[in-house]
Write an enzyme that holds these catalytic residues in place. Structure first.
Site, PDB file in Angstrom:
ATOM      1  N   GLU A 100      -7.548  -2.774  -2.857  1.00 56.08           N
ATOM      2  CA  GLU A 100      -6.868  -1.554  -2.432  1.00 56.08           C
ATOM      3  C   GLU A 100      -7.382  -0.458  -3.349  1.00 56.08           C
ATOM      4  O   GLU A 100      -7.317  -0.592  -4.577  1.00 56.08           O
ATOM      5  CB  GLU A 100      -5.356  -1.694  -2.575  1.00 56.08           C
ATOM      6  N   ASN A 106       7.866   1.759   1.301  1.00 54.57           N
ATOM      7  CA  ASN A 106       7.955   2.949   0.461  1.00 54.57           C
ATOM      8  C   ASN A 106       8.573   4.130   1.199  1.00 54.57           C
ATOM      9  O   ASN A 106       8.689   5.221   0.636  1.00 54.57           O
ATOM     10  CB  ASN A 106       6.584   3.321  -0.111  1.00 54.57           C
ATOM     11  N   ASP A 146      -4.617  -5.291  -6.110  1.00 52.62           N
ATOM     12  CA  ASP A 146      -3.768  -4.129  -5.917  1.00 52.62           C
ATOM     13  C   ASP A 146      -4.308  -2.901  -6.654  1.00 52.62           C
ATOM     14  O   ASP A 146      -4.684  -2.983  -7.825  1.00 52.62           O
ATOM     15  CB  ASP A 146      -2.358  -4.473  -6.432  1.00 52.62           C
TER      16      ASP A 146
END
Length: 609
Positions: free
Chosen positions: A299, A397, A262
């Site tokens: 990511e 989100n 992440d």
């Protein structure tokens, strides 16, 4: 004593149990067994480590560490937290699982078709066993790799996974370590690779006892979650060791095929050897020892090929990365609103650039960032980039957590799927998109600390204060928010979901079987954009076969001219075909230089050979 190849925490071997703890602040350390209250003293070692070898600790024993005779704390390298993040740790022998996947070989990265899922919302069971019950469905869909959102132990039973505070412990409510091992073994039996999402850029707030043991964090850098994890400040050697051993554990003891790390842009490290590069080297050593292949996926929000390039040229040699810019350009092409970071993107023109160049921003000025941004990715193969039309971040989100199924028409959802599955990169689906799941995927937590739960609730409301016209942000602490984010498996047999699922299956199969789509050759890609029409032509080639993908993102019929070739263009797929609930199919064959009328919000795949 050497710690270089020893996992932190409690490790059971055939002959003994070894305990290793890094606690440089302590003057005395003991392991306290909960069932007998007996304290076993650890011996001090160099560099702040404490060690014990004993035959008094067995699998299933629960324990805490006692620092200086006062603080009783769970093990930072705990493998199981059966009684919440604040309770005692439990000894687990992760090397004792009876694997049946000895013949398994990881799928070649360039062949990956990834399906991202969340263990808590993929099924109503909210367990690894629930995922296992759907493996045949996933195989029939055509995907060959599942990506599981983080499973490190978090507070309560409901969380996206990015608030984990025990990186070595598998969430108890999902099934714990043995449950994850069982799922991986079952996946390999079905021919499915397993990607595990891990978080090495921060720890969650509740149950975070790391600071009690040593300098796991540094105030040299700030991240969105507070002080950065200490990868290059005083005491960092043990912190690096902790995370490297975590990587190796997933591959060695859980047979995980790939890790998705992440937000690595939030990993702050100015060491001579970046932590990602050191992880790469240690994984290479493991692969040499075992003969098994493992991938490292990141990511990263930096558009910096150093993360992907080989170590020989100073890179970190990550195998692949998520590419959000493809997603942003695709959303704008499909009619999404140019707000926030989307304001940097223009739609079809930027989507075409991403097909050609991967990064949209590779050195030019970014108005949203107010700086020149990125570098060209000319020599990076297609498998180093992962594309998608939605993922957990881009859905969850949003204030209301709406999926594409709610934001775009049925026809446009098909076009977006076509844009992803014909790209010269690795495609990723987000759970449920393949049948147009209408349930939202919202942000949810279940902090047991009432003050923290209220702070999260208020923070979420404040974050979206400017969006009250759209309604109230869902309460992330309310269990209903979690339940309403679960997939609805009973609607798959209903229309239009059944048609969308058949559509995805056919499109995935075509990607696998058409050489011009299957091979990720970035050298033979051409695009033609008409911004006024909102159309895009993508042309890909593999040896003698050429594929032509015509995309119409507009709400009107559009005429597009095909390249002038000696061979005619033969249709392979048409999203406007009536079998996909479309209005009307185009001609099956068109001569080179001819024109095709595309239905509104549709795409067609032609080939010539």
């Amino acid at each position: 004593m050497k710690t270089a190849n020893q996992r932190p925490g409690v490790t059971i071997t055939d002959s003994k149990t070894t305990v290793l703890l890094w606690a440089p602040k302590a003057n005395k350390v003991a392991l306290k067994l909960q069932h007998t209250q007996k304290e076993l003293q650890l011996e001090q070692q160099p560099y702040g480590y404490w060690q014990l070898e004993t035959d008094e600790i067995k699998e299933g024993d629960r324990y805490k560490f006692v620092l200086d005779g006062e603080k009783e704390l769970p093990d930072p390298a705990s493998l199981h937290q059966p009684d919440t993040v604040h309770g005692p740790s439990e000894v687990v022998n992760v090397q004792a699982f009876n694997w049946t996947d000895t013949e398994w070989n990881n799928t070649a990265l360039q062949d990956y078709i990834i399906y991202e899922l969340h263990a808590g919302t993929f099924t109503a069971d909210s367990t690894f066993a629930g995922i296992e019950s759907k493996l045949d469905y996933l195989v029939e869909l055509g995907i060959n790799a599942i990506e599981i959102m983080p499973v490190a132990q978090f507070p309560g039973n409901r969380n996206w996974g990015y608030d984990g505070v025990f990186p070595y412990a598998v969430q108890n409510s999902y099934g714990g370590a043995k449950g994850l091992q069982q799922l991986v073994d079952a996946c390999h039996k079905k021919g499915l690779a397993v990607v595990l999402d891990v978080v090495y850029n921060h720890m969650g707030p509740e149950g975070n006892y790391f600071g009690e043991f040593g300098p796991y964090f540094t105030d040299k850098y700030n991240t969105p979650w507070g002080n950065a994890i200490n990868f290059d400040d005083a005491g960092c050697d043990a912190v690096r060791h902790y995370f490297i051993e975590n990587v190796l554990m997933w591959f060695r003891d859980f047979h995980i095929d790939a890790l998705r790390m992440d937000a690595v842009h939030a990993i702050k490290d100015f060491s001579a050897e970046h932590i990602l590069s050191e992880i790469r080297s240690r994984v290479n050593e493991l692969m040499q020892q075992t003969g098994k292949k493992h991938y490292l996926i990141i990511e990263c929000d930096l558009n910096d090929t150093r993360f992907l390039n080989s170590q020989e040229v100073g890179g970190f040699a990550m195998d692949s990365q998520w590419i959000d810019e493809f997603h942003h350009a695709l959303r704008l092409a499909a009619g999404g609103e140019p707000t926030g970071y989307y304001s940097d993107f223009s739609g079809v023109a930027d989507l075409a650039k991403s097909y050609r160049d991967a990064y949209v921003y590779d050195g030019q000025y970014s108005p949203h960032r107010d700086k020149h941004f990125g570098i060209k990715a000319e020599n990076n193969p297609g498998e180093q980039f992962i594309v998608f039309s939605q993922n957990h971040d881009q859905v969850g989100n949003r204030m209301l957590g709406e999926r594409s199924s709610e934001l775009f028409s049925f026809e446009m959802q098909k076009v977006m799927a076509g844009a992803v599955l014909t790209a010269p990169y690795l495609p990723m689906l987000f759970m449920g998109e393949e049948y147009s799941e209408p349930h939202r995927f919202m942000y949810f937590v279940s902090h047991t600390d009432a003050e923290l739960a209220e702070a999260v609730r208020k923070g979420r409301k404040a974050e979206f204060a400017a969006f009250h016209a759209q309604g109230e942000a869902p309460d992330p602490v309310d269990e209903k928010t979690f339940i309403d984010s679960q997939l609805q498996w009973d609607i798959i047999a209903q229309q239009p979901h059944q048609t969308m699922l058949s559509f995805y299956k056919a499109l995935i199969q075509l990607r696998k079987t058409l050489p011009a789509l299957h091979h990720l050759n970035r050298k033979h890609i051409w695009t033609d954009v008409n911004e006024e029409q909102n159309t895009l032509i993508l042309r890909r080639k593999h040896y003698v076969q050429e594929a032509l993908i015509l995309m119409n993102f507009s709400g009107n019929k559009q005429s597009l001219s095909l390249p002038d070739t000696a061979q005619s263009w033969k249709k392979q797929f048409d999203s406007a075909d009536v079998q996909w609930n479309g209005p009307q199919a185009a001609a099956d064959e068109v001569n080179g230089g001819g024109t095709v009328e595309l239905q509104p919000e549709s795409f067609i795949i032609y080939i010539n050979e």
